[in-house]
Design a protein around this motif. Structure first.
Motif, PDB file in Angstrom:
ATOM      1  N   UNK A 251      31.831 -67.354 -36.286  1.00 57.54           N
ATOM      2  CA  UNK A 251      30.420 -67.411 -35.909  1.00 57.54           C
ATOM      3  C   UNK A 251      29.610 -68.222 -36.907  1.00 57.54           C
ATOM      4  N   UNK A 252      29.833 -67.975 -38.187  1.00 60.51           N
ATOM      5  CA  UNK A 252      29.069 -68.688 -39.206  1.00 60.51           C
ATOM      6  C   UNK A 252      29.342 -70.192 -39.158  1.00 60.51           C
ATOM      7  N   UNK A 253      30.592 -70.558 -38.897  1.00 59.88           N
ATOM      8  CA  UNK A 253      30.922 -71.984 -38.796  1.00 59.88           C
ATOM      9  C   UNK A 253      30.134 -72.641 -37.671  1.00 59.88           C
ATOM     10  N   UNK A 254      30.051 -71.963 -36.527  1.00 59.69           N
ATOM     11  CA  UNK A 254      29.311 -72.522 -35.396  1.00 59.69           C
ATOM     12  C   UNK A 254      27.811 -72.546 -35.661  1.00 59.69           C
TER      13      UNK A 254
ATOM     14  N   UNK B 215      33.904 -57.161 -30.809  1.00 60.30           N
ATOM     15  CA  UNK B 215      34.861 -58.262 -30.737  1.00 60.30           C
ATOM     16  C   UNK B 215      35.784 -58.038 -29.549  1.00 60.30           C
ATOM     17  N   UNK B 216      35.977 -59.040 -28.702  1.00 55.76           N
ATOM     18  CA  UNK B 216      36.837 -58.872 -27.522  1.00 55.76           C
ATOM     19  C   UNK B 216      38.280 -58.571 -27.917  1.00 55.76           C
ATOM     20  N   UNK B 217      39.046 -57.956 -27.023  1.00 57.18           N
ATOM     21  CA  UNK B 217      40.444 -57.630 -27.319  1.00 57.18           C
ATOM     22  C   UNK B 217      41.313 -58.880 -27.283  1.00 57.18           C
ATOM     23  N   UNK B 218      42.550 -58.793 -27.788  1.00 57.89           N
ATOM     24  CA  UNK B 218      43.468 -59.941 -27.717  1.00 57.89           C
ATOM     25  C   UNK B 218      43.647 -60.402 -26.269  1.00 57.89           C
ATOM     26  N   UNK B 219      43.684 -61.701 -26.095  1.00 58.93           N
ATOM     27  CA  UNK B 219      43.870 -62.259 -24.759  1.00 58.93           C
ATOM     28  C   UNK B 219      42.591 -62.585 -24.035  1.00 58.93           C
ATOM     29  N   UNK B 220      41.443 -62.133 -24.572  1.00 60.02           N
ATOM     30  CA  UNK B 220      40.160 -62.424 -23.923  1.00 60.02           C
ATOM     31  C   UNK B 220      39.759 -63.878 -24.194  1.00 60.02           C
ATOM     32  N   UNK B 221      38.782 -64.346 -23.461  1.00 59.14           N
ATOM     33  CA  UNK B 221      38.234 -65.685 -23.656  1.00 59.14           C
ATOM     34  C   UNK B 221      37.800 -65.825 -25.114  1.00 59.14           C
ATOM     35  N   UNK B 222      38.301 -66.862 -25.809  1.00 63.45           N
ATOM     36  CA  UNK B 222      38.019 -67.010 -27.240  1.00 63.45           C
ATOM     37  C   UNK B 222      36.540 -67.259 -27.524  1.00 63.45           C
TER      38      UNK B 222
ATOM     39  N   UNK C  18      32.987 -63.843 -27.883  1.00 63.43           N
ATOM     40  CA  UNK C  18      32.189 -63.332 -28.997  1.00 63.43           C
ATOM     41  C   UNK C  18      30.977 -64.236 -29.233  1.00 63.43           C
ATOM     42  N   UNK C  19      31.185 -65.532 -29.170  1.00 64.69           N
ATOM     43  CA  UNK C  19      30.083 -66.482 -29.348  1.00 64.69           C
ATOM     44  C   UNK C  19      29.013 -66.270 -28.285  1.00 64.69           C
ATOM     45  N   UNK C  20      29.431 -66.119 -27.040  1.00 65.06           N
ATOM     46  CA  UNK C  20      28.456 -65.946 -25.965  1.00 65.06           C
ATOM     47  C   UNK C  20      27.695 -64.629 -26.121  1.00 65.06           C
ATOM     48  N   UNK C  21      28.376 -63.606 -26.588  1.00 67.99           N
ATOM     49  CA  UNK C  21      27.685 -62.324 -26.811  1.00 67.99           C
ATOM     50  C   UNK C  21      26.612 -62.445 -27.879  1.00 67.99           C
ATOM     51  N   UNK C  22      26.906 -63.167 -28.960  1.00 65.97           N
ATOM     52  CA  UNK C  22      25.889 -63.328 -30.003  1.00 65.97           C
ATOM     53  C   UNK C  22      24.765 -64.259 -29.540  1.00 65.97           C
ATOM     54  N   UNK C  23      25.095 -65.253 -28.726  1.00 66.27           N
ATOM     55  CA  UNK C  23      24.046 -66.127 -28.183  1.00 66.27           C
ATOM     56  C   UNK C  23      23.066 -65.317 -27.338  1.00 66.27           C
ATOM     57  N   UNK C  24      23.613 -64.427 -26.530  1.00 67.10           N
ATOM     58  CA  UNK C  24      22.766 -63.564 -25.697  1.00 67.10           C
ATOM     59  C   UNK C  24      21.840 -62.722 -26.565  1.00 67.10           C
ATOM     60  N   UNK C  25      22.387 -62.171 -27.624  1.00 65.34           N
ATOM     61  CA  UNK C  25      21.596 -61.315 -28.496  1.00 65.34           C
ATOM     62  C   UNK C  25      20.493 -62.093 -29.206  1.00 65.34           C
TER      63      UNK C  25
END
Length: 377
Positions: free
Chosen positions: A19-22, A185-192, A195-202
């Protein structure tokens, strides 16, 4: 005066580097959307966090100007009329009194103060946290680390960083419940990118046109590389407890490892079962709390079925020796390629090691490699 300030306090190993990198990669575009990343760099925010959490070991390494990093962040937020984001995962270790004082400072310069925690299930957190300790100089095995974790001592470093309900108890003084956010944080196998989209929403970010290809270092080592790293660490007594030495060891080792194909770390059945039960209890606490959850808390409930992987405490000596040989070859090639600035005999010092650390690094490295070579005979 800012409209809102978001304080992302961790947890470590929950997608924070990603997240910080993005965020920093898109800093200019985010500012155009009204989201300020104060301080100018992630490193300045780390310095500010050291001041907030009153980390004496880190503060001793900082200059007078760096010791003013927190004041500079607060002043920058005060002069901004949009939203601001502070993100530093080490803030989780802040005491209740220090966290309250930090929140009070931010309330004086923003209409709203929000605290954000990103969280990942414990079965994935324990191996990641252990590997991070090794990378910072610890020689501890996974079994030894887990034994400490299983004592469930709230003062143990791992729980201070990963017990999300306790962390939020320290960081929510005077905050409205809807201003405290748990991002799952999404579980293994979820869209990578989930997490980014969830923080963008917030945060109210429109990521249309933002670059999602920021360089993110691969922080995962193969099990054989971890064993090799531990062998090197054994020659730097208590390096993980000495900030300056830990940084030098990490700076020397990190660029030279990570080339092997990553493999999932497997937990022994008793470790897995204990963490599944402890993880369920933590999720139950979060479900009963009034905090705002982004995502599904059930994603924090560890899968009761152990996943396939490699036990890092049982890696064959031959695999460790192969890592050592590759390490030596890469280091020799790098030094042969260096200009002979020293005149008769010595190559220039690598940017990742200091003059003070160089003799100790070579001596300890040599001892560890000789021991590893004997193991492979």
């Amino acid at each position: 005066m800012a409209r809102r300030v978001f304080v992302h306090i961790g947890t470590p190993k929950s997608g924070t580097t990603y997240l910080q990198s993005l965020w920093w990669h898109n800093r200019g575009a985010l500012a155009e959307q009204g989201l300020l990343l104060p301080g100018g760099s992630a490193h300045v925010q780390f310095q500010a966090s050291a001041v907030v959490r009153d980390n004496a070991a880190v503060l001793e390494t900082m200059t007078e100007r760096q010791l003013g990093a927190w004041d500079h962040l607060v002043d920058e937020i005060a002069s901004f009329d949009g939203d601001a984001l502070i993100s530093q995962e080490q803030l989780v270790e802040t005491s209740r009194d220090s966290a309250t004082a930090a929140l009070d400072r931010l309330r004086a310069v923003a209409d709203e103060v929000h605290v954000v925690v990103t969280a990942r299930d414990l079965v994935r957190q324990v191996p990641s946290a252990w590997q991070q300790r090794v990378k910072h100089g610890s020689p501890t095995t996974l079994r030894t680390f887990f034994t400490r974790v299983a004592k469930d001592d709230p003062d143990f470093n791992f729980w201070h960083h990963q017990d999300v309900p306790r962390i939020l108890e320290r960081w929510t003084s005077g905050l409205r419940a809807e201003h405290v956010h748990v991002v799952v944080l999404p579980p293994p196998g979820a869209d990578r990118d989930l997490l980014w989209r969830r923080t963008c929403e917030l945060l109210g970010i429109d990521d249309t046109g933002l670059s999602l290809d920021a360089p993110v270092a691969n922080e995962t080592l193969a099990p054989a590389e971890i064993v090799f790293h531990r062998a090197i660490n054994a020659h730097f007594r208590n390096a993980h407890l000495d900030v300056s030495l830990s940084r030098r060891v990490k700076a020397f080792m990190e660029p030279r490892l990570g080339g092997a194909a990553p493999q999932r770390i497997a937990l022994a059945p008793d470790m897995h079962a204990w963490l599944v039960e402890r993880g369920r209890r933590m999720v139950d606490e979060l479900a009963a709390a009034p905090w705002h959850v982004v995502g599904d808390l059930d994603d924090l409930r560890p899968d009761p079925a152990p996943a396939d992987g490699v036990d890092p405490d049982a890696v064959p000596d031959s695999e460790v020796l192969a890592v050592a040989q590759d390490f030596i070859a890469a280091e020799l090639l790098a030094r042969v390629a260096e200009p002979d600035d020293a005149g008769a005999g010595g190559g220039a010092v690598s940017e990742t090691s200091s003059e003070d650390a160089k003799p100790a690094s070579r001596t300890a490295l040599g001892k560890a490699l000789r021991r590893l070579t004997r193991r492979g005979e």
